[in-house]
Design an enzyme around this catalytic site. Structure first.
Site, PDB file in Angstrom:
ATOM      1  CE  LYS A  10     -27.890  -0.753 -39.786  1.00 36.94           C
ATOM      2  NZ  LYS A  10     -27.117  -1.287 -40.928  1.00 36.94           N
ATOM      3  CB  ALA A  45     -19.754  -0.289 -30.627  1.00 36.75           C
ATOM      4  CG  LEU A  71     -16.419   2.749 -36.370  1.00 35.35           C
ATOM      5  CD1 LEU A  71     -16.113   2.782 -37.864  1.00 35.35           C
ATOM      6  CD2 LEU A  71     -15.519   1.748 -35.667  1.00 35.35           C
ATOM      7  CG  ASP A  73     -26.488  -2.785 -50.510  1.00 37.05           C
ATOM      8  OD1 ASP A  73     -26.513  -2.248 -51.630  1.00 37.05           O
ATOM      9  OD2 ASP A  73     -26.845  -2.195 -49.478  1.00 37.05           O
ATOM     10  CD  GLU A  75     -17.524   4.700 -43.833  1.00 32.70           C
ATOM     11  OE1 GLU A  75     -16.926   5.058 -42.794  1.00 32.70           O
ATOM     12  OE2 GLU A  75     -18.735   4.899 -44.029  1.00 32.70           O
ATOM     13  CG  ASP A 112     -23.959   0.313 -43.286  1.00 35.54           C
ATOM     14  OD1 ASP A 112     -24.394   0.349 -42.128  1.00 35.54           O
ATOM     15  OD2 ASP A 112     -23.684   1.331 -43.942  1.00 35.54           O
TER      16      ASP A 112
END
Length: 521
Positions: A217, A322, A324, A390, A395, A410
């Protein structure tokens, strides 16, 4: 001639005057100081007067931490809370991956990658030597994948994490491509579901020479910039330094649910343009009027040069997180957050208008049993500390079922405003009035002066290559928000009693009395 001799005399007189002035104004005062500094009968100079130490107010926070007893971070991790025995995986069902199955899968994947890479080079008539990748079973990214268990993404003592961070910092890239989110926007999609154009939060997948992958990013906002107060959370920039800081905070809180992340200066020409095989990505590179190399996302709309990211002229800051394990090896569920926000300009969700909303959540599977609700509250505490509004989904690895941990992915929309504390992020805690005992003990410890959260974070972030990662106001905001969390817990205990509020998620940890802080103190 007489006039030549006269000029020589004038030059000699001028040089003599300059020498006399130098002796009188410079050398003589120095000799006097030397003689004045010597005691009678002693050829040595007096010892210089020791410099006064800086006042505590004038000393920097890091200097105060060092003078108070060395590394605050090291003392924190030596505390009994961080030395409590970790639960080792009791069998294959508690580890995410089988070593044999994972190595076999990644070897097949690498063979396919090498084959495609060779064909690509042959199509372009590239004759320069290019070594094929090989899978090393000791690769840090593979060890990270193999170390994921039911209890977290890594253990406290895992040596693979520091090695992985170093490798992501030092290894060369061998390929670059858009992320899956970017690719989805290039195909058929229901664009009414897209609340933000992809070009504004561009991210790329980089693969390294050891076959590891990381999400890149780029820097979109200077560290000193704050998100404008009129800006909606769903159109805010994604900040690379927020991803880095979130990883460090997650480790300090002992959650270990954020993938290892590090900052790096990327050469956009060498590390992206020259290694990508994606023609669309190649087509969006350009040189700016300032002679900087730039690129932008290719998506249905609002993806223009105005939203590009640029090197200086080639180097660009960014975060590397990194990857997953592959979803083929370790499937994950993406689950809507019960406290999801309304991604519209005027609408509100039920939890924003109903203070008893948690009663409804407690009746819904899987929040009606187990530790899922407690994990959501952990996530809310983490998001409140970083200011992330946000968190619309979370997950989980499907293998670990309902009792698995939540992955905090994120986090780039955190650390946007240090001057504002968005207490609505704490709605799961304030409405449900329940918290894990271990989480509360860690928060109480980090509120003590000798383990102050801002000091620990400041020291931890200095380990990153892009330090300083956060500005001082953001670090101080962490302390302020931590006390707001403890104040909220204190109000819950006053209203419902400690037995109802503090959930004994593990056996009681023995913590010295002086290390305890009451939530209302």
């Amino acid at each position: 001639m007489p006039w030549i001799r006269r000029d020589r005399l004038l030059i000699l007189l001028l040089l003599g005057a300059l020498l006399s002035a130098d002796l009188y104004f410079h050398l003589l005062p120095e000799v006097r100081r030397q003689l004045a500094g010597a005691e009678p009968g002693c050829p040595c100079r007096r010892a210089p007067r020791p410099a006064l130490p800086p006042s505590p107010a004038a000393a920097s926070p890091s200097a105060r931490a060092r003078s108070a007893g060395g590394s605050t971070l090291r003392r924190l991790f030596a505390h009994p809370l961080y030395r409590a025995p970790e639960q080792p995986p009791r069998g294959p069902e508690e580890t995410l991956l089988s070593r044999q199955e994972a190595v076999r899968y990644y070897r097949r994947k690498m063979v396919r990658w090498n084959r495609r890479h060779k064909l690509y080079r042959e199509e372009l008539n590239l004759t320069s030597p290019d070594s094929l990748l090989q899978l090393g079973q000791e690769a840090s990214w593979l060890q990270f994948h193999l170390g994921i268990s039911r209890y977290g993404l890594y253990s406290r003592s895992s040596p693979a994490i520091n090695k992985l961070l170093h490798d992501m910092q030092d290894f060369n890239t061998v390929s670059a491509d858009y992320s899956q989110d970017e690719k989805a926007l290039l195909g058929a999609c229901d664009c009414t579901q897209i609340v933000k154009p992809s070009g504004v939060h561009l991210k790329l997948v980089l693969r390294f020479q050891d076959f590891g992958k990381a999400m890149f990013k780029p820097m979109r906002q200077e560290r000193e910039e704050e998100t404008p107060e009129d800006c909606f959370y769903f159109v805010d920039f994604q900040r690379h330094n927020a991803e880095i800081a979130a990883f460090h905070l997650d480790r300090i809180l002992d959650f270990r649910r954020v993938p290892p992340t590090i900052g790096r200066l990327i050469n956009v020409t060498k590390d992206i343009l020259e290694v990508t095989k994606n023609e669309i990505l190649q087509s969006v590179f350009f040189v700016s009027p300032a002679s900087n190399v730039c690129f932008f996302a290719k998506c249905p709309y609002m993806c223009k040069t105005e939203y590009a990211v640029c090197g200086n002229p080639h180097l660009l800051e960014g975060s590397l997180s990194a990857f997953l394990p592959s979803l083929n090896l370790a499937p994950r569920l993406s689950i809507p957050n019960p406290w999801i926000r309304s991604y519209s300009f005027a609408g509100k969700e039920e939890w924003e208008v109903n203070p008893l909303y948690c009663n409804t959540v407690r009746e819904i599977y899987p929040y009606n049993s187990g530790n899922r609700l407690l994990n959501v509250i952990d996530m809310a505490i983490f998001d409140f500390l970083i200011g992330n509004m946000d968190r619309h989904h979370y997950e989980m690895f499907t293998k670990f079922g309902d009792e698995g941990f939540l992955i905090h992915l994120d986090n780039a929309r955190g650390f946007g405003r240090h001057s504002h504390d968005e207490t609505s992020i704490l709605a799961p805690l304030s409405q449900c009035c329940i918290i894990k005992r271990t989480t509360l003990l860690h928060l109480q410890l980090l509120a003590l002066p000798e383990y102050r959260l801002s000091d620990v974070m400041r020291e931890s972030l200095l380990l990153d290559h892009l330090a300083p990662v956060l500005t001082e106001p953001h670090l101080l905001a962490l302390d302020r928000r931590l006390w707001l969390i403890l104040k909220t817990v204190g109000k819950c205990i006053d209203a419902h009693g400690e037995d109802k509020v503090v959930a004994n998620d593990t056996k009681q940890l023995e913590v010295p009395f002086f290390d305890r802080v009451t939530p209302t103190s």
